[in-house]
Scaffold this motif. Sequence first.
Motif, PDB file in Angstrom:
ATOM      1  N   VAL A  44       1.094   5.158   0.621  1.00 19.77           N
ATOM      2  CA  VAL A  44       0.305   6.105   1.408  1.00 19.77           C
ATOM      3  C   VAL A  44       0.840   7.520   1.233  1.00 19.77           C
ATOM      4  N   THR A  91       0.855  -1.187   0.000  1.00 21.01           N
ATOM      5  CA  THR A  91       0.000   0.000   0.000  1.00 21.01           C
ATOM      6  C   THR A  91       0.887   1.231   0.000  1.00 21.01           C
ATOM      7  N   CYS A 134      -3.548   4.649  -0.365  1.00 14.22           N
ATOM      8  CA  CYS A 134      -4.312   5.306   0.702  1.00 14.22           C
ATOM      9  C   CYS A 134      -3.882   6.775   0.721  1.00 14.22           C
ATOM     10  N   GLU A 189      -8.209   5.316   9.571  1.00 13.29           N
ATOM     11  CA  GLU A 189      -7.801   4.441   8.458  1.00 13.29           C
ATOM     12  C   GLU A 189      -6.276   4.373   8.345  1.00 13.29           C
ATOM     13  N   VAL A 190      -5.621   5.515   8.431  1.00  8.03           N
ATOM     14  CA  VAL A 190      -4.164   5.542   8.306  1.00  8.03           C
ATOM     15  C   VAL A 190      -3.507   4.856   9.504  1.00  8.03           C
ATOM     16  N   LEU A 246      -3.923   1.152   9.031  1.00  5.89           N
ATOM     17  CA  LEU A 246      -3.032   0.704   7.958  1.00  5.89           C
ATOM     18  C   LEU A 246      -1.604   0.526   8.469  1.00  5.89           C
ATOM     19  N   ASN A 265      -8.558  11.151   7.308  1.00  2.00           N
ATOM     20  CA  ASN A 265      -8.998   9.806   7.669  1.00  2.00           C
ATOM     21  C   ASN A 265      -7.992   9.146   8.625  1.00  2.00           C
ATOM     22  N   SER A 293      -2.155  -1.110  -3.581  1.00  2.00           N
ATOM     23  CA  SER A 293      -3.271  -0.222  -3.282  1.00  2.00           C
ATOM     24  C   SER A 293      -2.726   1.125  -2.834  1.00  2.00           C
ATOM     25  N   TYR A 297      -4.209  10.313   2.476  1.00  2.00           N
ATOM     26  CA  TYR A 297      -4.655  10.936   3.719  1.00  2.00           C
ATOM     27  C   TYR A 297      -5.472  12.186   3.420  1.00  2.00           C
TER      28      TYR A 297
END
Length: 196
Positions: free
Chosen positions: A99, A97, A127, A135-136, A139, A132, A125, A129
């Motif tokens: 980010v 992922t 993500c 979520e972070v 993760l 959120n 994937s 920011y």
Amino acid sequence: YSESYWPMIREEFMGFRHVCLRDYSSYRALCDLPHIQYAPDVIFLAPQPEPTDQGENVVISVIDIALRTKDRTIIDGYYQLLRDTILEFNSRNIPVTLVSFCKVEGDETAIAHLLSMLPDQSNISVCLYDGNIPEVLTLLSNATYIIASRFHAMILALSFGNPTFPISYNCKIKHYLEDVDFQGNYATLSQLPDTT
């Protein structure tokens, strides 16, 4: 980066009632001022989410390295290192992922550039920011390995106890790693062309 910085910042800080510095290196330079104190970054207080069994997975925080240097060998070395790392994890079927922590500083643009270098994005994937925080945090907490280009990605990874490879884009990160007696491997910008 200049000799004039510390006298200038000292004079600026003398106009404040209280200053709290998050790195010990800066504190040592100014600790003779009575209103200066040191405390670790408050993000160390972020609650660690309950772990979930997501299997092996890697999180990479990406920055626009061109904002930190104009040296093409370093810029190319950074993207090549991340590309090769992602390809290695993909060859072992380990999801990655990417980010972004700061859209304004080009993290999302850097992710787009990195993705354009990858022939297969099926196990990758993203993500982004955007406030959120849960979520972070989840993760990063559940990552089995983190490559941290962003300062706060590194701090969260270390506070959660995740295996981490920091990429130090300035002395702030290097000093912080020294402050916490980091025993793992990390790379500075000047080392990036040699890490690929």
